[in-house]
Design a protein around this motif. Structure first.
Motif, PDB file in Angstrom:
ATOM      1  N   LYS B 325       3.443   3.390   1.387  1.00 45.12           N
ATOM      2  CA  LYS B 325       2.080   3.844   1.659  1.00 45.12           C
ATOM      3  C   LYS B 325       2.069   5.315   2.096  1.00 45.12           C
ATOM      4  O   LYS B 325       1.231   6.099   1.672  1.00 45.12           O
ATOM      5  CB  LYS B 325       1.474   2.954   2.757  1.00 45.12           C
ATOM      6  CG  LYS B 325      -0.042   2.915   2.735  1.00 45.12           C
ATOM      7  CD  LYS B 325      -0.592   1.971   3.797  1.00 45.12           C
ATOM      8  CE  LYS B 325      -1.917   2.473   4.296  1.00 45.12           C
ATOM      9  NZ  LYS B 325      -2.310   1.884   5.568  1.00 45.12           N
ATOM     10  N   ASP B 328       2.676   7.481  -0.862  1.00 41.48           N
ATOM     11  CA  ASP B 328       1.453   7.611  -1.677  1.00 41.48           C
ATOM     12  C   ASP B 328       0.500   8.632  -1.067  1.00 41.48           C
ATOM     13  O   ASP B 328      -0.098   9.448  -1.764  1.00 41.48           O
ATOM     14  CB  ASP B 328       0.734   6.260  -1.770  1.00 41.48           C
ATOM     15  CG  ASP B 328       1.482   5.297  -2.703  1.00 41.48           C
ATOM     16  OD1 ASP B 328       2.411   5.764  -3.409  1.00 41.48           O
ATOM     17  OD2 ASP B 328       1.144   4.101  -2.695  1.00 41.48           O
ATOM     18  N   GLU B 329       0.361   8.579   0.249  1.00 42.55           N
ATOM     19  CA  GLU B 329      -0.530   9.499   0.937  1.00 42.55           C
ATOM     20  C   GLU B 329      -0.032  10.948   0.774  1.00 42.55           C
ATOM     21  O   GLU B 329      -0.810  11.867   0.508  1.00 42.55           O
ATOM     22  CB  GLU B 329      -0.623   9.121   2.433  1.00 42.55           C
ATOM     23  CG  GLU B 329      -1.362  10.099   3.326  1.00 42.55           C
ATOM     24  CD  GLU B 329      -2.795  10.365   2.893  1.00 42.55           C
ATOM     25  OE1 GLU B 329      -3.356   9.551   2.136  1.00 42.55           O
ATOM     26  OE2 GLU B 329      -3.337  11.429   3.283  1.00 42.55           O
TER      27      GLU B 329
END
Lengths: 577, 577
Positions: B325, B328-329
Motif C-alpha cells: 500500500k 502504491d502511494e
C-alpha cells in the motif's frame, strides 16, 4: 580586491598607510601634468592625486565624472597651506586606479544639484541621491527607524504588519482602489492608516503594538503631501493618556539622542488646544520663539472703535519696527487666513501713530504695559470671532518669524504636546456635529455628562498632538472602550445604530467581544525626519517621491495599461466626458 | 490602577505579594462555593480564586468568558498536589475583581481554537489571535524583525522605503493595478518586489540597503500563498557572492540566537544546484535527514531492461521495508511529479524480490553495496530524462520523510545554500531561452564565453538560494554591472535593443550612469518565520491573512464600490461575459 575602509572613516591614524578605496569620481582637474580626482562614497569625499609617472596614470586619464573606480594609494597630509579641514587636510597619492564602470555624462552637475529644477532631480533620482545631502537624509531616516525599533522592542511593543489590501477605514479621505481579479467587480482599498487594525490588535490582547506603516490617501496633492507616506504607528492597552505620553517622550528623546546626539528636555511642555489657539493662533504652535498674543478685548469694550467694541476677541501681537511694505505684506497674510484686515499702530514715545492710532488714544498706556512693545515697535491687531481672529494672527506670527528669523534665537528643536482637543466640532456647512479626530476617540470622563446638552462643543477629547518646531509630527488619542459612551458619541454625530453598523460593521462586533481600555498615537514619520534633517520638504527625505501630480518621473508611473491586463482584473477605463 | 506586572513575569520571588493583574478571563469554574477564573494576558495564564466571603465575590460572579478584568490579590503557591508546574504552581487569591469590559459569548472556545474551521478563525481573527499559540507566533515575528534590524543597522545597512505605487517590474507575475484619479486612464502597479529600486539605490551610492518590503503578486492562490507578503530585502555594493553569503549567514545566526536561543553552525553547507537535484531531486532539499539518491545508470547500460538501458539517468533510493500500500502511494506521488511509474524491489538476503526483481538479478550485489539497503528494505527506482527522473524521486524522498518522520532524527533546523543555478533555461514550449532568476543576474565570469554557443545551458549564474528545512527562505544573486555582459544576456534571451528598452526603459538608462558591482538577496520573511515557529502555514504567522480566494473574511474585503467612487478614479466594472 576589497576596500580597506569607507572614505569617511579615514583619519590621521591612517596617515602614510596604503589604502584601497571604492566610489564615484566627482570633479576631475588636470593641473601641471597631474590628475586630481575627487573620490566619493556614502561616507565622505577625498582628493586623489595621480602623478604623471604613476602606474595609475594611463587608466586615471580615461576617467570622467561619475565613473566608478577603485583607487589604491598612500593616504597622507596635504602640503601645508592646502589643508581644508577634516578629510580636506588629506590626499591619496594613487599607485593604482581601476575603472569598475564607466558613466555617461550626467544630465546635471551633482555639486550644483540643489540649484537644479526638481523635475530633473526626480527624473534622475539615482543621481540626485548621490549628493551628500541626500545621502545624509536617507541615513538619518534609517537610523531613526532602527533607533525607534530598538526602543519599542525593548519596551515590549510588538511589531505587527497589518493588511495592505483592505477596505475603507473611517479617516474620511479618498481611497486608492485595487480591483480584485479573483472577485470580479469587487475592490480592495489601500489603507489610509492601520487605525482599525491596531485597535483590533488590542482587542486581540497584543497589549503593545507598533509598525512603520505605509499609508495611502488619494487627495489633491498640495505642496508637501505624498499619495503614500509612512506612519510610525503605535497602540497600547490598559493605559491612560499619561502612560502614552510618557512612552512617547522617552521614545522621541531616545531617537534624537541616538540619531542626532541631541538631548530633548523631558517632560515636554503641554498646552491645551484652547491655550495654543488663544496665545499662538495655531494648534501646532512653533515655540522655538516666545512671541505670543496679548488679549486686549476688555480695553476696547464700550469704546468708540466699532470693529473692536463688538468683537468677541481682540488680540494684539507686539512686533519690531515694521516698514509700510512689511505691514502690507502681513495684512495680505492675515486676509489669506480669514481676517478682514490687519489693524496696526506704531509706538512713538508714550503714544501711537499711524494705522488705527486715533482709536487707541485712551488705551495707549495699557497697551504699552501689557504688550511691552518697544519704542518704534509695531502692534498688530486681530479682532472678531475668536477662532477666526486668532487663526489669522497666528499666520501673521509665523510670517514675523520668517521675516526676522525669530526661530534662530531659540533651541534647535522645540517639542510640546497640545492636549484637550474638542471632542466635537460644529460643521456650519452641514449644520451638524462632527468628530475632530475619529469617532472612537474617548472624551474626558468628567465631560461625558455634556453629551446631548447645549454644551457639546465644550467636551474635551483625550486626544493629543505632538508638535515639533511648528509641525504636527504626531497625533493620537485614548479610544472609547465603553459601549455606552460609544453610543453617546454616535448619537452626537447623528448616526443611527443602523448607520453606525453600515459604516463600521465588523469593527463594532469586535468591540463587543472584550475590549480593553486602550489608546495610541501615530507619528508622521516623513515629516518628523524632515524636521530632524532640517530639510525643506518631505520629498527631500523620501528616496523616490512623486511630484504633485502623483507622478514618479523616473519610473514614469502611473502609465497606461494593456486592454488585456485590464480585462483580467475586470475593469475598463471610463470613456471621457 | 496599574498592573504590577504581566502575568508571565510572576515567579517565586512574588510569592505572598499583593499583585494587580489585567487581562481576559478564560475558563470560569464554580466549585464548592468558590469561583475559579483563568486570567490570561499576552505573557501567560494564572488561576484566580475568589472565596465566597471575599469582597471580590459579587463582581467576580458577573464575569463570563473573555471579559476584561483587573484582579488584585495575593500571589501564592497552590496547595501541594494541585501544582501543575510553572505558573500552574501558583494561584491568586482575589481581594478585588473589577470588570473593565464585558464580552459577548465568543463564537468558539478559544482553548479549542486549533480544532475550529479556519474560516471561523479568520472571521473572528481578533479572538483567534488571543490564543497563546498565535500570540507566540506574532511575538516571534516581531522579535525576528527587531533582531534583523539591529544587526543590519550595526553592519551599516540603510533601511530605505521604496515606492508602493509604482509600475510593472520584471518578476513576471501578474500585477495588482491601482487607477490614478489625477492621471485618468493611467494605472499604478503595486510592487512585486523592490528589485529595480534596490538596484537603483546601489547606483545611487547607498552601498548597503535593507527593507522589510511588502510585495504584491496577483497569482492564483495555491495552498500557502498570500496576495501580499513580506520580504526582508537587501542589496550591497562592491561585493562578491562570498561577501553576500557571509553577511547573510551571520544575520540568520544572529536572528536565531536572539529569537530562539538556537545556535546555527556556521558556515552553512553549500550545494550546487546540480548536486542538490542529482542527490535529492530538489533545489531546496530538506537536509535534516540524510537519505540521498544513488546513481546506478551504469549498472543497467546495455542490459535487457529497456526502461533503464536507454534512460539518461537511473537513480535509486533505499527505503525501509514498505507495504504494498505504501509503495502504491509513493508511486502515485512519483506520477504526480512527472514520472511514468515507480519501479521497486525488496531485498531478500542477497537478492531481490517483487517489483522489477527479475531485471536486477545481475545487478543485485552492486545494488546492495552501493545503496546499503537493509535486509527487508525496499529500493525505489526513477529512470528517464535526468531532471524529470530526479524531480519525481525527490518528491518520493519527501513522502518517505513524512511517512517515517525521518526529519525528527536530525537537527531542529538545517540551513544550507544552493548555488550555481543555471543562468538560462530552455523553454520547450516557446523554443527559446529564458532567465532562471531575472535578466540582471550575473553569470560566472568563467562561463561568459559560452554565451551564444551550443552550451548556453551550462552557464552558471552567480545566484544562490537559502534553504531551511526544505523550504526556500531566501534567494538572490550578483547583478550584471557590465553593459557588454548585459548585452550578451539580452541577446541570449532574444531581446533586441528596442525590446529591452521597452521592457526595462529607465532602468537601462540608470545602469549607464556609473553602476557599481553589486548583489543582494531577499528573504521570504513569512515563510522563514513559519519555519522558525514550527507553524503549519504562513497564515499562522500573519496577523490578518486572506483566504485562498484573496478574501479577508473579517473585514469583508474586497467589496463592491459605489459607482461614484469608481467614476472618480476613472474606471468602470467590465460587464460580464
Amino acid at each position: 580586491m576589497k576596500r580597506t575602509s569607507y572614505i569617511g572613516q579615514l583619519n590621521e591614524s591612517n596617515a602614510h598607510q596604503t589604502v584601497i578605496l571604492q566610489g564615484w569620481v566627482g570633479r576631475r582637474r588636470d593641473l601641471g601634468g597631474l590628475i586630481f580626482l575627487e573620490l566619493r562614497d556614502r561616507s565622505g569625499t577625498v582628493q586623489v592625486e595621480v602623478e604623471p609617472d604613476s602606474p595609475a596614470f594611463a587608466e586615471a586619464d580615461t576617467v570622467r565624472a561619475e565613473y566608478v573606480v577603485e583607487v589604491e594609494g598612500r593616504f597622507q597630509l596635504r602640503p601645508e597651506g592646502q589643508r581644508k579641514g577634516g578629510l580636506g587636510d588629506y590626499e591619496v597619492i594613487a599607485s593604482r586606479v581601476t575603472v569598475l564602470n564607466a558613466a555617461r555624462t550626467p544630465p546635471f552637475e551633482l555639486e550644483k544639484g540643489d540649484q537644479v529644477a526638481e523635475d530633473i532631480r526626480l527624473k534622475y533620482r539615482y543621481l540626485d541621491l548621490r549628493r551628500p545631502e541626500m545621502q545624509r537624509h536617507l541615513l538619518l531616516r534609517s537610523k531613526a527607524m532602527a533607533a525607534a525599533t530598538a526602543f519599542l522592542d525593548a519596551e515590549g511593543f510588538v511589531q505587527v504588519e497589518t493588511p495592505m489590501l483592505t477596505r475603507s477605514t473611517p479617516e474620511g479621505a479618498r481611497d486608492f482602489l485595487v480591483p480584485s481579479r479573483l472577485n470580479p467587480g469587487e475592490f480592495y482599498a489601500l489603507p489610509q492608516s492601520p487605525q482599525l487594525f491596531k485597535q483590533l490588535l488590542m482587542i486581540a490582547g497584543l497589549d503593545r503594538y507598533y509598525q512603520f506603516a505605509r499609508c495611502f490617501r488619494d487627495e489633491d496633492l498640495r505642496a508637501d503631501r505624498q499619495p503614500d507616506f509612512t506612519q510610525l504607528d503605535m497602540e497600547m492597552s490598559f493605559v491612560t493618556q499619561e502612560d502614552v505620553l510618557d512612552v512617547q517622550e522617552r521614545l522621541l528623546a531616545h531617537v534624537f539622542r541616538t540619531v542626532l546626539g541631541v538631548d530633548l528636555p523631558l517632560p515636554f511642555p503641554r498646552l491645551s488646544y484652547f491655550d495654543a489657539m488663544d496665545r499662538y493662533g495655531s494648534d501646532k504652535p512653533d515655540l522655538r520663539f516666545d512671541l505670543s498674543f496679548v488679549d486686549v478685548t476688555d480695553l476696547f469694550r464700550g469704546g468708540e472703535f466699532k470693529a473692536f467694541t463688538d468683537a468677541e476677541t481682540v488680540k494684539v501681537l507686539a512686533a519690531p519696527e515694521l516698514t509700510r511694505k512689511q505691514i502690507d505684506e502681513l495684512e495680505r497674510v492675515a486676509k489669506q487666513n480669514g481676517a478682514k484686515g490687519l489693524a496696526w499702530v506704531k509706538r512713538d514715545g508714550d503714544s501711537f501713530t499711524g494705522g488705527i492710532s486715533k482709536f487707541v488714544g485712551e488705551q495707549a498706556a495699557a497697551l504699552i504695559e501689557r504688550t511691552g512693545v518697544e519704542p518704534g515697535g509695531t502692534l498688530l491687531f486681530s479682532a472678531g470671532e475668536w477662532k477666526k481672529a486668532v487663526t489669522a494672527l497666528g499666520a501673521v506670527r509665523l510670517s514675523l518669524r520668517d521675516l526676522f528669523d525669530l526661530a534662530a534665537s531659540g533651541p534647535r528643536f522645540h517639542v510640546s504636546w497640545v492636549v484637550d482637543f474638542p471632542q466635537l466640532e460644529f460643521d456650519e456647512e452641514t449644520g451638524s456635529w462632527t468628530y475632530m479626530h475619529h469617532p472612537f476617540t474617548a472624551p474626558h470622563p468628567a465631560d461625558i455628562p455634556l453629551f446631548g446638552t447645549g454644551r457639546q462643543g465644550e467636551i474635551r477629547a483625550q486626544a493629543y498632538d505632538l508638535v515639533l518646531n511648528g509641525y504636527e509630527v504626531g497625533g493620537g488619542s485614548i479610544r472609547i472602550h465603553d459601549p455606552a459612551v460609544q453610543a453617546k458619541m454616535f448619537q452626537a454625530l447623528g448616526f443611527s445604530e443602523a448607520e453606525a453598523r453600515e459604516k463600521f460593521g465588523f469593527f463594532l462586533d469586535a468591540l463587543s467581544y472584550g475590549t480593553p481600555p486602550h489608546g495610541g498615537i501615530a507619528w508622521g514619520f516623513d515629516r518628523l525626519v524632515m524636521v530632524m534633517a532640517d530639510a525643506g520638504s518631505i520629498r527631500e527625505v523620501i528616496a523616490f517621491p512623486k511630484n504633485n501630480r502623483g507622478v514618479d518621473l523616473m519610473a514614469e508611473s502611473p502609465s497606461p495599461v494593456d486592454q488585456a491586463q485590464l480585462a483580467e482584473v475586470g475593469v475598463e477605463v471610463r470613456p471621457e466626458g
